[in-house]
Design an enzyme around this catalytic site. Sequence first.
Site, PDB file in Angstrom:
ATOM      1  N   HIS A 145       0.858  -1.187   0.000  1.00  0.00           N
ATOM      2  CA  HIS A 145       0.000   0.000   0.000  1.00  0.00           C
ATOM      3  C   HIS A 145       0.897   1.241   0.000  1.00  0.00           C
ATOM      4  CE1 HIS A 145      -2.499   3.157   1.856  1.00  0.00           C
ATOM      5  NE2 HIS A 145      -3.536   2.481   1.444  1.00  0.00           N
ATOM      6  N   ARG A 159      -2.500   1.349  -4.672  1.00  0.00           N
ATOM      7  CA  ARG A 159      -2.317  -0.099  -4.728  1.00  0.00           C
ATOM      8  C   ARG A 159      -2.516  -0.560  -6.159  1.00  0.00           C
ATOM      9  NH1 ARG A 159      -6.640  -2.461  -0.766  1.00  0.00           N
ATOM     10  NH2 ARG A 159      -7.713  -0.502  -1.231  1.00  0.00           N
ATOM     11  N   LYS A 205      -5.920  -0.111  -8.518  1.00  0.00           N
ATOM     12  CA  LYS A 205      -6.822   0.823  -7.850  1.00  0.00           C
ATOM     13  C   LYS A 205      -6.886   2.132  -8.630  1.00  0.00           C
ATOM     14  CE  LYS A 205      -8.012  -1.753  -4.377  1.00  0.00           C
ATOM     15  NZ  LYS A 205      -9.420  -2.158  -4.134  1.00  0.00           N
ATOM     16  N   ASP A 255      -5.537   8.684  -6.894  1.00  0.00           N
ATOM     17  CA  ASP A 255      -5.962   9.419  -5.700  1.00  0.00           C
ATOM     18  C   ASP A 255      -4.917  10.496  -5.426  1.00  0.00           C
ATOM     19  OD1 ASP A 255      -6.491  10.368  -3.108  1.00  0.00           O
ATOM     20  OD2 ASP A 255      -7.270   8.437  -2.434  1.00  0.00           O
ATOM     21  N   CYS A 309      -3.930  12.067  -2.830  1.00  0.00           N
ATOM     22  CA  CYS A 309      -3.074  12.004  -1.637  1.00  0.00           C
ATOM     23  C   CYS A 309      -1.797  11.222  -1.879  1.00  0.00           C
ATOM     24  CB  CYS A 309      -3.834  11.418  -0.449  1.00  0.00           C
ATOM     25  SG  CYS A 309      -4.181   9.655  -0.558  1.00  0.00           S
ATOM     26  N   TYR A 310      -1.830  10.276  -2.847  1.00  0.00           N
ATOM     27  CA  TYR A 310      -0.630   9.490  -3.122  1.00  0.00           C
ATOM     28  C   TYR A 310       0.425  10.303  -3.868  1.00  0.00           C
ATOM     29  CZ  TYR A 310      -3.406   5.650  -1.432  1.00  0.00           C
ATOM     30  OH  TYR A 310      -4.175   4.849  -0.629  1.00  0.00           O
ATOM     31  N   ASP A 315      -9.408  14.403  -3.841  1.00  0.00           N
ATOM     32  CA  ASP A 315      -8.914  13.088  -4.234  1.00  0.00           C
ATOM     33  C   ASP A 315      -8.915  12.960  -5.756  1.00  0.00           C
ATOM     34  OD1 ASP A 315      -9.088  10.441  -5.119  1.00  0.00           O
ATOM     35  OD2 ASP A 315     -10.486   9.798  -3.604  1.00  0.00           O
ATOM     36  N   ASP A 325     -11.172  18.478   1.214  1.00  0.00           N
ATOM     37  CA  ASP A 325     -10.959  18.195   2.636  1.00  0.00           C
ATOM     38  C   ASP A 325      -9.525  18.526   2.983  1.00  0.00           C
ATOM     39  OD1 ASP A 325      -9.247  15.538   2.696  1.00  0.00           O
ATOM     40  OD2 ASP A 325     -10.801  15.218   1.183  1.00  0.00           O
ATOM     41  N   HIS A 350      -6.594  15.797   1.886  1.00  0.00           N
ATOM     42  CA  HIS A 350      -6.159  15.824   0.493  1.00  0.00           C
ATOM     43  C   HIS A 350      -5.555  17.178   0.125  1.00  0.00           C
ATOM     44  CE1 HIS A 350      -8.684  12.170   0.198  1.00  0.00           C
ATOM     45  NE2 HIS A 350      -7.785  11.836  -0.702  1.00  0.00           N
TER      46      HIS A 350
END
Length: 445
Positions: A238, A281, A284, A287, A289-290, A340, A347, A350
């Site tokens: 992850h 991952r 997936k 996103d 945040c990654y 995201d 938010d 993020h």
Amino acid sequence: MDINIGIEFRDYTLLKNFKYDDERVSTVTSREQQKTENSIEKCFDRYQQLKFLDPKIAKFHREEHQRFLESMLHRLPGNYECLDSSRPWCIYWILQAGHVLNFTFAPQTLDAVVQFLTKCRHPEGGFAGGPDQYPHLAPTYAAVNSLAMIGTPSAYRAINRDSLERFLFKVREPDGAFRMHVDGEIDIRGAYCAVSVAKLTNMPEQALKKLFDKTGDWIATCQTYEGGFSGTPDLEAHGGYTFCGIAALALLNEGYKCDQQQLLKWTLQRQMSYEGGFQGRTNKLVDGCYSFWVGATIPITQAIISNENNHKLVKTLFDVGALQEYILLCCQKPNGGLIDKPGKPQDLYHTCYTLTGVAIAQHAESALHPSVLGDPINELLPTHPLFNVPPQAVAQTTQYYEQLNQLYAANIKGNNISSENVSDNEDKEEAEAMTIEDETNPSSV
């Protein structure tokens, strides 16, 4: 003179060739991927049309993001009630996002933050998610980072390092792993949070050696066959856990204990060809945040490999332009805050990690010659890839506690006391901190 290395936006006509092909086998996963790509394609198409009419379309909405952060620091809306036990995290996300945007908060506001975080400090050590809650490694990490960023004498005094050290020993396991709280779950986040706060507060070498004995070995057992790290051994790799694993190993100078080449391969495969952002991952969705969790893992890993092979990091291996493009065009809300992916609400989480991911992408190769997409005004301030706080905050905080270490050692030597038989208390540490402030304050001379 600093020179920005300009990066151009990608050719969207050619980019369509990289959209997902389900090979006529439709699944829930493939349909979600196509839905996400379609929403991102609309963002790209919108940019292509509006770039001739609106010069702000490819820039960070700094003023809007700043207003969003300022308002959230003063008063969180009702939908944040579910984060009642994560309030130090909210503070950290706001302060760190503000930093990379080069936005400063009023001194009175920061003093109020210090007072609140002091209320979150638990008498038995560590910080809780709110006043009168149990101490936990996650809000401890967020609180220590926040206080380091504020960097005032009162902020440093809010960190009682001796009780913090006792708390870390309480949640430590014999095999080197760490529980998130007393009798809580064990995972790699705990190891990273413990290593991070111990290193940032510059705990004495003797304490670090005992505290993290076998920790690097335990972290290495969390590396999966893919190359990334899982939360605990034998689970799925992850992006967030992978950052925790390699950052902790780097801070312990034990990066050699993992398979670095396989780790680098796995993280590079997380960048999406069409979207430009990272997934967390295998198989997936992208996103925002990654951008940090995976984006920071890559240069950290490259640096470890470079140091071991005695050659300098020359070029970051992921597409730093494509990542910035995804955040700029797909993850900004016009009224402030970042997200995201298209269609999601903004938010604090993020907002912090999308912006710090861009900061990593821009400065991974050189802080003096950042790689900035589009207008040079898009340049963000650097962040420390291992702690994710300003590099200056790391230097000043570790220096402050090094002075404390030296004063403590001098007191032991002067009193001819063995350090193994000394038990520090809060009053003593605060008195030593006050001594450091007196010695460094020009008004006291």
